[in-house]
Structures are given as structure tokens and as C-alpha cells.
Design a protein around this motif. Structure first.
Motif, PDB file in Angstrom:
ATOM      1  N   LEU A 351       0.835  -1.197   0.000  1.00  0.00           N
ATOM      2  CA  LEU A 351       0.000   0.000   0.000  1.00  0.00           C
ATOM      3  C   LEU A 351       0.872   1.250   0.000  1.00  0.00           C
ATOM      4  O   LEU A 351       1.870   1.315   0.723  1.00  0.00           O
ATOM      5  N   SER A 352       0.488   2.244  -0.804  1.00  0.00           N
ATOM      6  CA  SER A 352       1.232   3.499  -0.804  1.00  0.00           C
ATOM      7  C   SER A 352       0.298   4.655  -1.147  1.00  0.00           C
ATOM      8  O   SER A 352      -0.839   4.456  -1.575  1.00  0.00           O
ATOM      9  N   ARG A 353       0.815   5.875  -0.922  1.00  0.00           N
ATOM     10  CA  ARG A 353       0.058   7.096  -1.217  1.00  0.00           C
ATOM     11  C   ARG A 353       0.618   7.719  -2.485  1.00  0.00           C
ATOM     12  O   ARG A 353       1.824   7.909  -2.611  1.00  0.00           O
ATOM     13  N   GLY A 354      -0.265   8.064  -3.428  1.00  0.00           N
ATOM     14  CA  GLY A 354       0.134   8.791  -4.630  1.00  0.00           C
ATOM     15  C   GLY A 354      -0.127  10.271  -4.396  1.00  0.00           C
ATOM     16  O   GLY A 354      -1.249  10.665  -4.096  1.00  0.00           O
ATOM     17  N   LEU A 355       0.911  11.090  -4.532  1.00  0.00           N
ATOM     18  CA  LEU A 355       0.793  12.521  -4.222  1.00  0.00           C
ATOM     19  C   LEU A 355       0.552  13.354  -5.481  1.00  0.00           C
ATOM     20  O   LEU A 355       0.650  12.858  -6.606  1.00  0.00           O
ATOM     21  N   LEU A 356       0.283  14.629  -5.263  1.00  0.00           N
ATOM     22  CA  LEU A 356      -0.031  15.537  -6.385  1.00  0.00           C
ATOM     23  C   LEU A 356       1.140  15.731  -7.352  1.00  0.00           C
ATOM     24  O   LEU A 356       0.932  16.078  -8.510  1.00  0.00           O
ATOM     25  N   ASP A 357       2.356  15.528  -6.869  1.00  0.00           N
ATOM     26  CA  ASP A 357       3.510  15.673  -7.774  1.00  0.00           C
ATOM     27  C   ASP A 357       3.849  14.343  -8.457  1.00  0.00           C
ATOM     28  O   ASP A 357       4.866  14.229  -9.128  1.00  0.00           O
ATOM     29  N   GLY A 358       3.000  13.333  -8.261  1.00  0.00           N
ATOM     30  CA  GLY A 358       3.218  12.049  -8.917  1.00  0.00           C
ATOM     31  C   GLY A 358       4.131  11.111  -8.144  1.00  0.00           C
ATOM     32  O   GLY A 358       4.356   9.982  -8.561  1.00  0.00           O
ATOM     33  N   SER A 359       4.671  11.581  -7.017  1.00  0.00           N
ATOM     34  CA  SER A 359       5.556  10.705  -6.242  1.00  0.00           C
ATOM     35  C   SER A 359       4.727   9.772  -5.363  1.00  0.00           C
ATOM     36  O   SER A 359       3.544  10.005  -5.130  1.00  0.00           O
ATOM     37  N   ARG A 360       5.376   8.719  -4.892  1.00  0.00           N
ATOM     38  CA  ARG A 360       4.695   7.716  -4.073  1.00  0.00           C
ATOM     39  C   ARG A 360       5.417   7.580  -2.743  1.00  0.00           C
ATOM     40  O   ARG A 360       6.646   7.510  -2.699  1.00  0.00           O
ATOM     41  N   VAL A 361       4.652   7.532  -1.669  1.00  0.00           N
ATOM     42  CA  VAL A 361       5.258   7.400  -0.336  1.00  0.00           C
ATOM     43  C   VAL A 361       4.480   6.348   0.455  1.00  0.00           C
ATOM     44  O   VAL A 361       3.297   6.118   0.198  1.00  0.00           O
TER      45      VAL A 361
END
Ligand code: ZN
Length: 374
Positions: A351-361
């Protein structure tokens, strides 16, 4: 001895209040008039034809079209719309795919949703489906607050059609704000849509009534969706209403049959009242966040339902977050504020978070009560 009140105490407060009023009036007078609005299309059933209606610069424009027409982009939504020959059936259960993306609580923030989906390659630069055979879940609350609700609905319908053709899927689940819109609860409606309703000589819920394309589509959408061993829904499963989650198809059918009923009608019918209860129902529940349930209760709940996790929106977090040892994933990331937002990615159990700049954390786990806003 009597205290002497300063003689000028009351008059000075009066003058201050008067001055504040005059300043407010002056400020109001200098406000620019609201721009005449663009909205639509609203597509109404008119027997053998469809009535497509746009609001362009505050003026109503009507066109009669065939039932399977392509509506050109006009004021309001910027893409052509292929009116579907039939609406996709509601899905209550689906097999997991290598990638599942989820987002919730868009609340009319169409531009922000586009940025988020484009940056994370769920759609391409022209807003076409780019997730192939994978799945996107919208966990409720597209309606209310923001001023681009219809654009968002048309985009989701377009993506659903394109995903279906590509062998993937878009699942749009109803949240409490969808049921409020269909039931005529106007507390959070953006004033733009009240103006549209006036111009079209309809009530606000009449804009999404059974004789409208969007209304028919909304009335086929589910509330609960199980994809593999993950359950998606807007609010949450309450232990008090566990039965509703044990019988997903029946619960979705009961919602479909009761959408659009007024609050008074719902309250008077014990068969449907639990579906709309403001505390315990699947579209309103907040018990994973407010201390009602701890990790042990959540573990028991997910075990009883045979789930790895429950993914919910509705309760706003600063970020998409993992709670109760990963058994609850909270995905309302505050898109409603119009400033930022995140997507949940589930990729083969990672599971990860997709952010507005396209990066994943990675997701953060909150061991105690997580920071949240209502
Ligand atoms: Zn909600």
C-alpha cells in the motif's frame, strides 16, 4: 457608593457598530457581481429523444438529440459525452487486480482531481483512462461544497466507459452526500446548483431525478464493494450493523431501492432506516476514528467479514493513513479544501500514497488516535 459608568461608554460602542456596518456595506457594494455561470449538460429523458440542456453564461440552451448521441463539449464540461446505450450494472464484488487505486470525498473539486489522476497516470494528459485492466474506486462524496460536481460526474462516467472497454473498471460508490443530494437535503449544496435548478425550473434533486441520465446512473451505483479481500465503503462498517456488510448485494439493492426518499420517509420505515442512520450506517459511521473501536474490536470485525482491510472515506485526515494495524485505511485526504489530495495504491498487498507531484510514499500507521478533522 454607586459606581459611575463613563458617559461615553455606550455611545462609542454605537458609533463603532455603525462604522462597521457602513464599512461592510461599502465593501459589499464594491464586490463584483458573480459571473454568469456555465453548467451542464443536464440530459433529460424525452421519450424517443433526449433533451440536452446547458447553461452558457447564465442562459439556458436546449438541444434534442438521439438516445445514443455524442454530445459535443459546450459550456460546462469540456469533453464530448458518449451517451451510453445502457448503463453499466452495479458491481458488489470484484476480483483483485495487480493495481487498485482509490480516492474519496472529491466534493466538486474537479480540477484538483484531474491533477491528481494525471500526475499518478490513472488518466493521460487528455483525461483518458490509462490504468488498462486495473481498477479505480471512488469511495463516495462527489457531491456538495465545490462548484464542479457535474464535471466530476461526467468525467467518472467517461472513465467508467473507457475502463470497461480496456478490461478494467471504475467503481463509483455512493457516500452520504450522494444520498443527501438525491433526497433533497440542501445543507451543503453549492449555490451555483441552486441557480441552475432555478434556471431549469426544477427542484435541486430534480436535476438528478429518474428522468435524467446522471440520476439513472447514480441510482445504479453501489454503496459497498469488495475487491479481493478489501472492502471499500464511504463511512465504515459498524459492529451494530454488521449484517449490512455480511450481505453486500442485498444491502446495495436496498440502497438502490430507497434512494431519493426524504428524511421523514426514511425515518418512518424500519426496513431502511438503518441504511441512513447518522451514527451507525455504512455511509455515516466514524467509529474507527473517534475511540468507539480499538484495534481488537477492528480485528474481530475484519475477521468476521473475512477481510484483510476496510478502506473508508468520510472522515478527513491530513494524509491517507493506516489505522488499527493496517485493518482500516482512511482515504479522505482533504480534497474538499481544494488545495491538496492523495490517491491510495494497493499493488499486490503493498500500500502506498500517490501525491499531487506524482511521487509515491508509504502509508503511516497511527498507533493511537490519529489527527483528523471533521
Ligand atoms: Zn461523507
Amino acid at each position: 457608593m454607586t459606581a459611575v459608568r463613563p458617559r461615553n461608554h455606550r455611545p462609542s460602542r454605537w458609533y463603532a457598530a455603525l462604522a462597521a456596518c457602513l464599512l461592510a456595506l461599502a465593501a459589499h457594494a464594491s464586490d463584483p457581481a458573480p459571473a454568469p455561470q456555465d453548467d451542464g449538460p443536464y440530459v433529460f429523458d424525452a421519450g424517443k429523444q433526449l433533451d440536452a440542456v446547458w447553461i452558457c453564461g447564465g442562459q439556458v440552451q436546449r438541444t434534442s438529440v438521439a438516445r445514443t448521441a455524442t454530445l459535443p463539449p459546450r459550456c460546462g464540461y469540456p469533453h464530448a459525452i458518449d451517451v451510453p446505450a445502457s448503463l453499466p450494472p452495479a458491481v458488489s464484488k470484484a476480483a483483485a487486480t495487480p493495481r487498485i487505486v482509490a480516492v474519496s470525498d472529491i466534493h466538486g473539486q474537479y480540477d484538483l482531481l484531474l491533477r491528481l489522476l494525471r500526475a499518478n497516470k490513472v488518466i493521460d494528459a487528455d483525461d483518458n483512462w490509462a490504468l488498462g485492466r486495473d481498477q479505480l474506486v471512488i469511495a463516495g462524496d462527489v457531491f456538495d461544497r465545490g462548484a464542479a460536481v457535474n464535471e466530476t460526474l461526467w468525467l467518472l462516467l467517461r472513465l467508467q466507459q473507457q475502463a470497461q472497454q480496456a478490461g478494467g473498471a471504475v467503481h463509483f460508490l455512493l457516500g452520504n452526500h450522494e444520498t443527501m443530494a438525491l433526497g433533497g437535503d440542501l445543507r451543503y449544496v453549492n449555490p451555483k446548483y441552486l441557480q441552475s435548478a432555478r434556471l431549469l425550473k426544477r427542484s435541486y434533486p430534480g436535476l438528478y431525478a429518474r428522468d435524467t441520465l446522471l440520476g439513472q446512473w447514480l441510482r445504479t451505483r453501489p454503496v459497498l464493494l469488495q475487491v479481493g479481500d478489501t472492502l471499500f465503503l464511504h463511512g465504515g462498517v459498524s459492529p451494530a450493523e454488521l449484517e449490512l456488510a455480511l450481505h453486500i448485494e442485498q444491502t446495495n439493492a436496498a440502497y438502490r431501492a430507497s434512494l431519493g426518499r426524504s428524511k421523514a420517509e426514511v425515518r418512518a420505515d424500519p426496513a431502511i432506516a438503518p441504511l441512513y442512520d447518522g451514527k451507525q450506517s455504512p455511509i455515516w459511521y466514524r467509529g474507527y476514528f473517534d475511540g468507539q473501536l480499538g484495534p481488537d474490536e477492528v480485528r474481530a470485525l475484519t475477521q468476521r467479514l473475512g477481510l484483510a482491510r476496510i478502506v473508508v472515506g468520510h472522515t478527513t485526515m491530513n494524509h491517507i493513513s493506516s489505522l488499527h494495524g493496517g485493518r482500516v485505511i482512511a482515504i479522505d485526504s482533504g480534497i474538499k479544501r481544494g488545495e491538496s489530495g492523495e490517491l491510495l495504491f494497493i499493488e499486490n498487498e503493498t500500500l502506498s500514497r500517490g501525491l499531487l507531484d506524482g511521487s509515491r510514499v508509504p502509508l503511516r500507521e497511527f498507533p493511537g488516535a490519529p489527527p483528523r478533522e471533521d
